[in-house]
Motif scaffolding. Structure first.
Motif, short mmCIF file in Angstrom:
data_model
loop_
_atom_site.label_atom_id
_atom_site.label_comp_id
_atom_site.label_asym_id
_atom_site.label_seq_id
_atom_site.Cartn_x
_atom_site.Cartn_y
_atom_site.Cartn_z
N GLY A 162 0.85 -1.16 -0.14
CA GLY A 162 -0.18 0.10 0.03
C GLY A 162 0.85 1.24 0.08
N GLU A 164 3.27 1.62 -2.36
CA GLU A 164 3.92 1.63 -3.57
C GLU A 164 3.18 2.84 -4.40
OE1 GLU A 164 6.23 -0.51 -4.23
OE2 GLU A 164 6.05 -1.30 -2.40
N THR A 165 3.89 3.23 -5.49
CA THR A 165 3.30 4.27 -6.16
C THR A 165 2.39 3.84 -7.09
OG1 THR A 165 5.38 4.07 -7.74
CG2 THR A 165 4.95 5.97 -6.55
N ASN A 167 -0.20 0.41 -7.01
CA ASN A 167 -0.76 -0.59 -6.05
C ASN A 167 -1.37 -1.75 -6.51
OD1 ASN A 167 -0.41 0.93 -3.54
ND2 ASN A 167 -1.60 2.31 -4.37
N ARG A 200 -10.03 3.37 -2.10
CA ARG A 200 -10.60 4.20 -1.22
C ARG A 200 -12.17 4.32 -1.54
NH1 ARG A 200 -6.04 7.14 -3.30
NH2 ARG A 200 -4.29 7.17 -1.68
C1 LIG Z 1 -1.25 3.41 -3.75
O1 LIG Z 1 -1.55 3.48 -2.29
C2 LIG Z 1 -0.91 4.59 -1.43
C3 LIG Z 1 -1.69 4.45 -0.18
O2 LIG Z 1 -3.04 4.61 -0.06
C4 LIG Z 1 -1.43 5.84 -2.17
O3 LIG Z 1 -0.66 6.70 -1.55
C5 LIG Z 1 -1.01 5.98 -3.70
O4 LIG Z 1 -1.26 7.07 -4.26
C6 LIG Z 1 -1.53 4.86 -4.49
N1 LIG Z 1 -1.05 4.77 -5.56
C7 LIG Z 1 -1.86 4.34 -6.62
C8 LIG Z 1 -1.26 4.47 -8.04
O5 LIG Z 1 -2.98 4.44 -6.63
#
Ligand SMILES: *[C@@H]1O[C@H](CO)[C@@H](O)[C@H](O)[C@H]1NC(C)=O
Ligand SMILES: *[C@@H]1O[C@H](CO)[C@@H](O)[C@H](O)[C@H]1NC(C)=O
Length: 248
Positions: A162, A164-165, A167, A200
């Motif tokens: 969670g 990672e850039t 996910n 989310r």
């Molecule tokens: C991956 O999840 C992290 C934590 O929720 C968030 O900060 C980040 O933006 C998410 N990246 C993507 C590509 O959704």
């Protein structure tokens, strides 16, 4: 890839079903806080939210007030485990406290220190340990050394930290679900699946639910087999439920 897009696109369901599925999503959520700024007070708030995820007035309209609807778990940093366990106990809450005590999120700490972290977390009362795999082993193809998690007996596999850039994407989730299915067919053992990172929106959580339902079946839609790690999802789910109840 195309299959993943299809599933994501076609999760529109009838309004009255949607609310029920969203309540189902609530009991799968592992409420998470992994912030550099975590303190005992925000962990306390998290636990309170885990115990009371949906406002009572809304639950009333589903006749759910006395059903003890709560989330699946709370996930916190090792140093916050005591706060979580203490608060959950004070709330007389049966939610298991969980933590991520293994050099999270990079997994780049020595085995020795990770083992100490795990022992401390267990002493502090966690019931679930999440292990970050050694990604060097994956990237250099040393699968034997890694002992692929479900074969080594882990209760579930998790999509990402969670942090990672990028996910857990749907294509990746599908590959993992197929591995779980293969393992079940071969051994009869059910491994769980945790989706986490970037979940989310209520809508996206419903897509995740239908994916697991499609690939593994209803029997996987339980807190034991399909925890969803998320930090803000509960608030987002509250909105469509409120809309369902009040029409506003
Ligand atoms: C991956 O999840 C992290 C934590 O929720 C968030 O900060 C980040 O933006 C998410 N990246 C993507 C590509 O959704
Ligand atoms: C990961 O595995 C590699 C290769 O065996 C090893 O050199 C490294 O120390 C391991 N990393 C961790 C964090 O355990």
């Amino acid at each position: 890839m195309r299959y993943a897009e299809q599933i994501q696109a076609c999760t529109t369901m009838k309004k009255e079903w949607q609310a029920v599925w969203l309540l189902k999503a609530i009991i799968l959520i592992g409420l998470t806080t992994f912030s550099d700024h975590d303190t005992s007070s925000n962990v306390q708030r998290l636990c309170y939210k885990a115990k009371y995820p949906i406002r009572e007035a809304l639950l009333k309209s589903f006749n759910m007030c006395d059903k003890g609807l709560m989330t699946n778990a709370v996930y916190v940093y090792p140093t916050r485990v005591c706060d979580a366990v203490k608060t959950l106990k004070a709330l007389c809450c049966t939610i298991p406290g969980a933590s991520v005590p293994t050099g999270f999120p990079a997994g780049q700490t020595h085995l020795k220190t990770r083992l100490v972290e795990i022992r401390l977390a267990v002493e502090n009362g966690v019931t679930e340990i999440v292990v970050v795999i050694n990604r060097t082993l994956v990237l250099t193809g040393q699968q034997e050394a890694l002992m692929i998690a479900i074969m080594a007996g882990s209760d579930f596999i998790k999509t990402s930290t969670g942090k990672e850039t990028v996910n857990a994407t749907f294509p990746v989730a599908i590959v993992m679900l197929w591995a779980i299915r293969d393992f079940f067919w071969k051994t009869g053992n059910k491994a769980g699946f945790t989706q986490t990172g970037g979940i989310r929106s209520a809508k996206y959580s419903l897509a995740c639910l239908s994916l697991v339902k499609e690939e593994l079946g209803d029997e996987w839609l339980t807190p034991e087999l399909f925890p969803i790690g998320a930090s803000t999802l509960v608030s987002d789910i509250q909105r469509p439920i409120y809309h369902h109840v009040t029409g506003r």
